[in-house]
Design an enzyme around this catalytic site. Sequence first.
Site, mmCIF file in Angstrom:
data_model
loop_
_atom_site.group_PDB
_atom_site.id
_atom_site.type_symbol
_atom_site.label_atom_id
_atom_site.label_comp_id
_atom_site.label_asym_id
_atom_site.label_seq_id
_atom_site.Cartn_x
_atom_site.Cartn_y
_atom_site.Cartn_z
ATOM 1 N N SER A 197 7.736 57.053 -8.692
ATOM 2 C CA SER A 197 8.761 58.084 -8.714
ATOM 3 C C SER A 197 8.128 59.481 -8.626
ATOM 4 C CB SER A 197 9.633 57.924 -9.960
ATOM 5 O OG SER A 197 10.810 58.687 -9.852
ATOM 6 N N ASP A 221 8.399 53.851 -4.800
ATOM 7 C CA ASP A 221 9.687 54.540 -4.674
ATOM 8 C C ASP A 221 9.548 56.026 -5.014
ATOM 9 O OD1 ASP A 221 12.260 54.098 -3.694
ATOM 10 O OD2 ASP A 221 13.141 54.182 -5.686
ATOM 11 N N ASP A 238 -2.896 62.061 2.403
ATOM 12 C CA ASP A 238 -3.363 62.234 1.029
ATOM 13 C C ASP A 238 -4.444 61.237 0.629
ATOM 14 O OD1 ASP A 238 -1.591 64.314 0.826
ATOM 15 O OD2 ASP A 238 -0.025 63.128 -0.136
ATOM 16 N N HIS A 298 1.708 37.940 -1.976
ATOM 17 C CA HIS A 298 2.577 36.957 -1.334
ATOM 18 C C HIS A 298 3.751 37.551 -0.568
ATOM 19 C CE1 HIS A 298 4.454 38.314 -4.923
ATOM 20 N NE2 HIS A 298 5.467 37.470 -4.877
#
Length: 345
Positions: A197, A221, A238, A298
């Site tokens: 976040s 996210d 970055d 996976h």
Amino acid sequence: MLEHGKIVVMKPNIMMKLVALLFVVATVLFVNSSPVPKDDAEYNRFFEYTGEDGEIHTIDLEAEPNMEVIEEIERNPANNQYLLFTRSNPNTAQSLLINNAASISSSNFNARLPTVVIVHGWLSNQNTDINPVIRAAYLGKSDVNVIVMDWRRLALYDYATAVRGVPAVGRGLGEFLRFLSSVTGAGLDSMHLVGFSLGAHVVGNAGRELGGRVARVTGLDPAGPLWNYNSNALGANDGIYVEAIHTDGGLVGLGIGTAIANVDFFPNGGNSQPGCLTGICDHNRAWELFAATVTYNHLIGNECSSNLQITLNNCRGREFPMGNDDLRKSGSGMFRVDTGRRYPF
């Protein structure tokens, strides 16, 4: 068209209007379901955010930041805590201090091993679930240095203040890692910075402070409100390899819903996640998925050529693994991966 058993021929102008109407409806449905760019102005000024403490917090995107706090953060990067965990101390942290070589030399830090840095988001701290979960996944998989960064000094302030201070916190992390490297000889190319976040933008700024020379930067996210079109947001330069995992990127989602990294993954379309009924659940799913991939590697995505392919789930391009602990990972493109409802997804 058929009307009461008779065939009725529609006039051309009526047919054109009907086609146009259907096109508009289809466009609206697509825009509302696709990971498309969104302007911060599209967010309501006030919206509610349920923190991991279960409390509901009201975010005011037009609030005046507390500049006194931000200036203090800019002056003193030592406000951030750096907590080392290794296989020798998997549950009890050792504090590493910037400009204090003894704190590092007397710790269990091993410059010959890869280093993973975990950075929490807004309203969080070193004990927030993301930290022990990802830490345990890494130490259970391989012998590494795990450094948990606690930046609660700023993260517990209102959202507008936290956003404004993120670049300074990120630069502070970059300065610390530069000091760590100078004391121990650990190479920047052995470091993986992982942020959730607002923490995703923190690690982006840290990587930028280090000239994009860290091996990997992963944004889980990355926060959306006040970050669209923000030059301080996580970006593809970055780190040597930058990855973003988008799980709550709807038009008013908590995350950025568009591609911003070298490789961007959109699990289940990138907007809502199986088994989630709330936006915060969708948002948190990013770090839950990442932790699972560190252990199992996976979740394999297929490359997508457009946002429409992501939305319609018809990406048929090359396969590429999401997340994992591969320090030499490289690639580019947008990928969709479909997951289950429960760990390990």
